[in-house]
Design an enzyme around this catalytic site. Structure first.
Site, PDB file in Angstrom:
ATOM      1  N   ARG A   1       0.871  -1.191   0.000  1.00 53.15           N
ATOM      2  CA  ARG A   1       0.000   0.000   0.000  1.00 53.15           C
ATOM      3  C   ARG A   1       0.904   1.237   0.000  1.00 53.15           C
ATOM      4  O   ARG A   1       2.082   1.162   0.333  1.00 53.15           O
ATOM      5  CB  ARG A   1      -0.889   0.003   1.239  1.00 53.15           C
ATOM      6  N   GLY A   2       0.354   2.386  -0.369  1.00 52.59           N
ATOM      7  CA  GLY A   2       1.130   3.630  -0.394  1.00 52.59           C
ATOM      8  C   GLY A   2       2.166   3.613  -1.523  1.00 52.59           C
ATOM      9  O   GLY A   2       2.100   2.787  -2.432  1.00 52.59           O
TER      10      GLY A   2
ATOM     11  N   GLY B   1      -7.268  -2.905  -6.350  1.00 51.11           N
ATOM     12  CA  GLY B   1      -8.618  -2.533  -5.930  1.00 51.11           C
ATOM     13  C   GLY B   1      -8.980  -1.101  -6.317  1.00 51.11           C
ATOM     14  O   GLY B   1      -8.376  -0.522  -7.234  1.00 51.11           O
ATOM     15  N   ASP B   2      -9.934  -0.522  -5.596  1.00 53.75           N
ATOM     16  CA  ASP B   2     -10.436   0.812  -5.959  1.00 53.75           C
ATOM     17  C   ASP B   2      -9.337   1.875  -5.919  1.00 53.75           C
ATOM     18  O   ASP B   2      -9.224   2.709  -6.819  1.00 53.75           O
ATOM     19  CB  ASP B   2     -11.617   1.191  -5.047  1.00 53.75           C
TER      20      ASP B   2
ATOM     21  N   THR C   1      -6.118   1.400  -6.250  1.00 55.21           N
ATOM     22  CA  THR C   1      -5.201   1.124  -7.364  1.00 55.21           C
ATOM     23  C   THR C   1      -5.765   1.666  -8.675  1.00 55.21           C
ATOM     24  O   THR C   1      -5.030   2.226  -9.497  1.00 55.21           O
ATOM     25  CB  THR C   1      -4.994  -0.405  -7.489  1.00 55.21           C
TER      26      THR C   1
ATOM     27  N   ASP D   1     -14.293  -8.194  -2.137  1.00 61.38           N
ATOM     28  CA  ASP D   1     -15.623  -7.925  -1.580  1.00 61.38           C
ATOM     29  C   ASP D   1     -16.574  -7.304  -2.594  1.00 61.38           C
ATOM     30  O   ASP D   1     -17.663  -6.872  -2.242  1.00 61.38           O
ATOM     31  CB  ASP D   1     -15.543  -7.092  -0.290  1.00 61.38           C
TER      32      ASP D   1
ATOM     33  N   MET E   1     -15.228 -10.172   5.142  1.00 60.28           N
ATOM     34  CA  MET E   1     -14.695  -8.995   4.464  1.00 60.28           C
ATOM     35  C   MET E   1     -15.820  -8.151   3.877  1.00 60.28           C
ATOM     36  O   MET E   1     -16.843  -8.696   3.459  1.00 60.28           O
ATOM     37  CB  MET E   1     -13.755  -9.423   3.353  1.00 60.28           C
ATOM     38  N   GLY E   2     -15.582  -6.875   3.807  1.00 59.62           N
ATOM     39  CA  GLY E   2     -16.577  -5.952   3.265  1.00 59.62           C
ATOM     40  C   GLY E   2     -16.541  -4.664   4.051  1.00 59.62           C
ATOM     41  O   GLY E   2     -17.267  -4.503   5.020  1.00 59.62           O
TER      42      GLY E   2
ATOM     43  N   ILE F   1      -9.272 -16.415   4.011  1.00 55.81           N
ATOM     44  CA  ILE F   1     -10.020 -16.343   2.756  1.00 55.81           C
ATOM     45  C   ILE F   1      -9.187 -15.638   1.679  1.00 55.81           C
ATOM     46  O   ILE F   1      -9.100 -16.092   0.539  1.00 55.81           O
ATOM     47  CB  ILE F   1     -11.358 -15.580   2.955  1.00 55.81           C
TER      48      ILE F   1
END
Ligand code: ATP
Ligand code: MG
Length: 467
Positions: free
Chosen positions: A170-171, A195-196, A198, A226, A269-270, A385
């Site tokens: 991350r970052g 993900g979002d 990215t 998710d 997750m979510g 998971i």
């Protein structure tokens, strides 16, 4: 050039708005196609007439709609459409000159390694590309770690492995350094899996590449276990996650049933969406209450969670509660430091709603029934998971999405995401996907279905009635 882009003349009904996809030729005036698609000569393919996709192949966003009395089936009022994914007759990259970079960012998700594998094998086998590189450790890897060369032999069994062999982080998003690195390494195709966050970074990379007028195609491959990314039906990893989540619910049910006044509590997750919790609840049928971020809940008082569980334990002797990690965040007391806390990418840090619920349930029981047995078994399968390899369905999805991404970049498209829209793979502008959220619609039949099989209270209504 236009002749090469328009495979044949066509026109759409004025009711259809086709989402325009950026193409390298939009800003590279001298760009010429590299030639016909090498799949023409691929001994495994023998392309027939219908094999190639052309510009008149579209995917409609909305397949189910409610027609107003003035409309007919033949002319619904308005349709949004995307360009269909798939191989094109003309390509804009010569295989000898193609240098592809693949990067994975954000959290883990089942199927990441399959996507990498299929990008490598697809580029190699379908288009004859030999210069394929993996960027290590997420965005920061572009400018801080030397890329690793990838080939089919090296990646042949990666689809059997969870996580990402390329590593992620991350970052570390430094736009200038990243695009400088893309230029310096001579990459002209960039595949970004994440993900979002990215995807928002990928939009910036695409825009900077376009500003510098580089012949570099940029594509995003959404990874969201998710399922919180909008427009596309779902992303890879979701089905695997639901399958694993169901196993955790089953274990919680066994624990709850085997105890006196047993509660099985599962956190899934979510952060912003409850799709995994919802789907796992519907498929397991053992859940008594499903809590998701899209709708509030409360503990104490009439119509609250505690009253419901009291009733459930009285009737059945056990109960199973599923909670998505983003649910109830506003109920958990936060210290000032916790309110400020952010991860390396700047995302708010979520508190453990499962651990908090477990404590609250125990406090409640001790208060109300101090002399009766009570057990809460809390299962948090999150990291388990995320880390498993993709199941068969997700593996297939990963292959389709990777190959679609390759075909799109080869055709000169850029700044796009590929994914299924109504089960047909389409190319969607990156910027649209980076903004779109996919939340559970608590007004549609699926959520009603959850409420009908769990019998959980309608917390929103109960709260309104008690005011
Ligand atoms: P997930 O949430 O599923 O773990 P994600 O892609 O949202 O995946 P993040 O950690 O938020 O995970 O972001 C991944 C990368 O994208 C990080 O390197 C982060 O710096 C970068 N990023 C996030 N948001 C932005 C943004 N708005 N602009 C540029 N880069 C961003
Ligand atoms: Mg995110």
């Amino acid at each position: 050039l236009q002749d090469h882009l328009d495979d044949h003349a066509f026109s759409f009904s004025p009711n259809i708005t086709l989402k325009k996809l950026p193409h390298l030729s939009d800003y590279l005036q001298d760009l010429q196609p590299a030639g016909p698609n090498p799949l023409d000569h691929n001994p495994f393919f023998h392309p027939s007439d219908g094999f190639y996709v052309n510009k008149s192949d579209i995917v409609l966003r909305q397949v189910a709609c409610r027609l107003s009395p003035s409309e007919t089936i033949a002319s619904p009022s308005h349709h949004l459409a995307y360009i269909r994914a798939g191989p094109r007759k003309q390509i804009f990259f010569d295989h000898c000159a193609t240098r592809a970079a693949i990067v994975t960012c954000g959290g883990l998700c089942p199927g990441m390694n399959t996507v990498i594998r299929e990008l490598v094998v697809g580029l190699w086998d379908l288009y004859g590309v030999r210069q394929i590189y993996g960027i290590k450790a997420g965005y920061r890897g572009f400018y801080s770690i030397h890329p690793i060369e990838l080939n089919p032999k090296m990646v042949h069994n990666w689809h059997r492995r969870g996580g990402t062999v390329l590593e992620t982080s991350r970052g570390g998003f430094d736009l200038t350094k990243i695009v400088d690195a893309i230029e310096n390494h001579g990459f002209n195709q960039v595949y970004i899996i994440g993900g979002d966050g990215t995807m928002r970074g990928a939009v910036k990379i695409f825009e900077e590449v376009r500003r510098r007028k580089l012949k570099v195609g940029v594509t995003g491959i959404p990874k969201t276990v998710d399922n919180d990314i909008g427009i596309i039906d779902r992303s890879f990893g979701f089905q695997t996650a639901v399958e694993m989540a169901e196993q955790a619910i089953h274990a919680a049910h066994v624990e709850a049933e085997s105890a006196v006044n047993g509660i099985g509590l599962v956190k899934l997750m979510g952060r912003s969406t409850g799709h995994i919790a919802l789907h796992a609840t519907l498929s397991s049928r053992d859940v008594d209450c499903c809590l998701i971020p899209e709708t509030e809940f409360y503990l104490e008082g009439k119509g609250g969670l505690l009253e419901f569980l009291e009733q459930r334990l009285k009737e059945r002797g056990h109960a199973v509660v599923v909670v998505a990690e983003g649910a109830g965040q506003d109920l958990i007391p936060r210290t000032t430091a916790q309110k400020e806390e952010r991860d390396e990418s700047g995302n708010m840090v979520f508190l453990d709603v499962g651990a908090w619920l477990k404590t609250e349930l125990k406090k409640w029981w001790d208060r109300e029934h101090p002399h009766e047995l009570f057990t809460v078994k809390y299962i948090d399968p999150t990291y388990m998971i995320r880390a498993v390899p993709a199941n068969a369905t997700d593996n297939l999805y990963c292959t389709l999405v990777a190959h679609s991404a390759i075909h799109g970049l080869m055709a000169g498209y850029t700044g796009f995401v590929t994914g299924p829209v109504n089960a047909n793979h389409a190319y969607i502008p990156l910027a649209d996907v980076a903004q779109a959220k996919n939340e559970v619609n608590i007004k549609d039949h699926k959520w009603e279905w959850v409420r009908s099989i769990t019998n959980q209270p309608d917390f929103v209504k109960s709260k309104q009635n008690s005011v």
